[in-house]
Design a protein around this motif. Structure first.
Motif, short mmCIF file in Angstrom:
data_model
loop_
_atom_site.label_atom_id
_atom_site.label_comp_id
_atom_site.label_asym_id
_atom_site.label_seq_id
_atom_site.Cartn_x
_atom_site.Cartn_y
_atom_site.Cartn_z
N SER A 355 -34.69 12.55 35.82
CA SER A 355 -33.46 13.23 35.41
C SER A 355 -33.30 14.58 36.10
N SER A 356 -34.37 15.35 36.14
CA SER A 356 -34.26 16.70 36.70
C SER A 356 -34.17 16.70 38.22
N GLU A 357 -34.80 15.73 38.88
CA GLU A 357 -34.85 15.71 40.33
C GLU A 357 -33.77 14.86 40.98
N LEU A 358 -33.32 13.83 40.26
CA LEU A 358 -32.40 12.87 40.87
C LEU A 358 -31.05 12.78 40.15
N GLY A 359 -30.95 13.36 38.98
CA GLY A 359 -29.68 13.39 38.27
C GLY A 359 -29.09 12.01 38.08
N ASP A 360 -27.81 11.87 38.41
CA ASP A 360 -27.13 10.59 38.18
C ASP A 360 -27.28 9.62 39.35
N LYS A 361 -28.13 9.95 40.32
CA LYS A 361 -28.36 9.02 41.43
C LYS A 361 -29.18 7.81 41.00
N ILE A 362 -29.94 7.97 39.93
CA ILE A 362 -30.73 6.88 39.37
C ILE A 362 -30.29 6.67 37.93
N ARG A 363 -30.02 5.42 37.58
CA ARG A 363 -29.68 5.08 36.20
C ARG A 363 -30.81 4.26 35.61
N ILE A 364 -31.38 4.77 34.52
CA ILE A 364 -32.45 4.05 33.83
C ILE A 364 -31.81 3.20 32.74
N LEU A 377 -39.99 1.12 33.10
CA LEU A 377 -38.63 1.64 33.25
C LEU A 377 -37.92 0.83 34.32
N SER A 378 -36.74 0.37 34.01
CA SER A 378 -35.93 -0.41 34.95
C SER A 378 -34.87 0.50 35.53
N LEU A 379 -34.90 0.66 36.85
CA LEU A 379 -34.04 1.63 37.53
C LEU A 379 -32.97 0.95 38.35
N MET A 380 -31.78 1.51 38.31
CA MET A 380 -30.69 1.08 39.18
C MET A 380 -30.29 2.26 40.07
N ILE A 381 -30.14 1.98 41.37
CA ILE A 381 -29.67 3.01 42.29
C ILE A 381 -28.17 3.20 42.08
N ASN A 382 -27.78 4.43 41.83
CA ASN A 382 -26.39 4.72 41.48
C ASN A 382 -25.73 5.57 42.58
N VAL A 383 -25.91 5.12 43.84
CA VAL A 383 -25.34 5.83 44.99
C VAL A 383 -24.48 4.83 45.75
#
Length: 436
Positions: A355-364, A377-383
């Motif tokens: 959250s602090s380093e990538l903000g909304d670029k990664i959606r958990i 944790l399942s991550l989606m790339i939000n770029v």
């Protein structure tokens, strides 16, 4: 004595991660595992224990011990030595029961996961009249879906009419328990069996097994769980929750090697009933026959009055030896309660750093509530324009082993047995670099 560092409170620094590792009472357990190496000789950043756990050194030791016994004793190894093969599965029972919250007589290590699911459905899916449906979650692990579908076909039931799917709401990834409870309330008299995961493999969502079982039983529905992503990951109390059956593999969080022998739980109310008239139906094999008369070679089946009564054949002891090594390593770490404590810290640290380093670029997409997630944790790339699979590959090229699941999720599992807080720091650092 544990060294303590208290000088750095900036969570985004390597020094902070190092501080967490020094203060971690379980950090030493990492030394009990073989850690894969990068091309440069450094340890991999390995976050795929939810797919295949790393090798415990005790697993290797115990397998070699068994091979030596075979070489020295031949067939006598079934009965001689510190760990004879005949009762070898019994050496795994107590610790396995602790992991799932069952009694010793409710647990047995046998077969493979999907084989056990089929054996359990032979016993616990008995369609009668309009009560013929099986409920499972949408986007279930494919093998579970295949098993349910084939069981329905075996009973000559139309799949479309008899397979109920619990689906997420439109635009959401997570399952909503209220939707399930409404299905149980409104269609309960048509549902014969509910088969759900303890932890959903794609999202990492932990399901409320206790409440699901209570509400299902109130409607006369039997309940089973696939614990492949739950056992060794979260705390459970299957006996107290009155779960009818559960199955799990042992090569993810139990670290016993690819394709290793699976586990099975059958609640005492079913497993101790050996009355020929009222016991549940089962497929029988000689290893499930009464131990005292098994070698009399008689043809009248007398089931062992425990979960062992569902065994078919004598198990592959080389695999059991690896499981024993893993279970002893988990015991060394203090068991599932201690692992869960560290797991919560690891996962929380990862979410905060992302959250602090990538903000909304990664959606958990995994629930933010700690009680509703395990270590995955399942991550989606939000770029926009950036392909998640390409990001997965880029991480791999930088020494980070994660797990890709179609259509668009990178699964990351910081495992408390061997992952360090520094692993998480470097994962987020490299993810940030790859995104840039």
């Amino acid at each position: 004595m544990t060294q303590t560092i208290t000088t750095n409170n900036n969570k985004t620094t390597l020094a902070y991660a190092q501080q967490l590792d020094i203060n971690d009472p379980l950090a030493i357990i990492r030394e009990q595992f073989a850690i894969p190496k990068q091309a440069n000789g450094e340890d991999e950043y390995y976050f795929t224990g939810n797919s295949l756990g790393l090798q415990p050194k005790l697993a290797r030791e115990y397998v070699i011990e068994l091979l030596d016994s075979w070489g020295q004793r031949g067939v006598k190894g079934h009965f001689e030595g510190d760990h004879p093969w005949m009762p070898y599965h019994e050496f795994l029972t107590e610790q396995s029961a602790l992991l799932v919250g069952g009694k010793n007589e409710e647990v047995v290590m046998m077969n493979s996961l999907t084989t056990n699911l089929h054996l359990m459905m032979v016993s616990f899916y008995q369609p009668q009249g309009k009560r013929s449906k099986i409920l499972l979650e949408d986007h279930a692990f494919p093998s579970d879906h295949y098993a349910v579908e084939s069981q329905l076909k075996h009973h000559k039931k139309n799949v479309d009419d008899n397979m109920l799917l619990w689906t997420p709401r439109a635009g959401e990834e997570l399952l909503n328990h209220d939707d399930l409870y409404q299905m149980i309330e409104h269609q309960g008299d048509e549902i014969a069996l509910i088969l759900l995961p303890g932890v959903q493999y794609y999202t990492g969502q932990v399901l409320d097994m206790k409440t699901i079982t209570e509400k299902a039983h109130a409607k006369g529905i039997l309940v089973g769980f696939d614990l492949a992503h739950a056992v060794g990951n979260i705390e459970m109390a299957l006996h107290n929750w009155q779960v009818d059956f559960a199955c799990w593999c042992s090569y993810k969080y139990l670290n016993s090697g690819a394709g290793s022998v699976a586990g099975c739980f059958v609640h005492q109310k079913h497993s101790t009933n050996t009355d020929s008239e009222t016991q549940v139906n089962r497929f029988a094999g000689w290893w499930g026959h009464d131990k005292s008369s098994r070698f009399k070679m008689e043809n009248t089946f007398k089931p062992i009055p425990t979960a062992e009564g569902w065994q078919l054949s004598n198990p592959p002891v080389l695999s059991l030896a690896a499981i024993r090594g893993s279970l002893d390593t988990i015991k060394m770490a203090g068991g599932i309660k201690e692992l869960r404590k560290k797991s919560i810290k690891l996962t929380q640290y990862m979410t905060e750093l992302i959250s602090s380093e990538l903000g909304d670029k990664i959606r958990i997409i995994t629930p933010s509530n700690q009680a509703e997630r395990g270590c995955q944790l399942s991550l989606m790339i939000n770029v926009e324009g950036l392909d998640g699979k390409a990001m997965f590959t880029a991480l791999e090229e930088n020494g980070v082993t994660t797990d890709w699941r179609e259509p668009n999720v990178i699964r990351v599992a910081p495992v408390p047995l061997y992952n360090k807080f520094q692993d998480i720091y470097h994962f987020v650092r490299l993810l940030k670099e790859c995104l840039q």
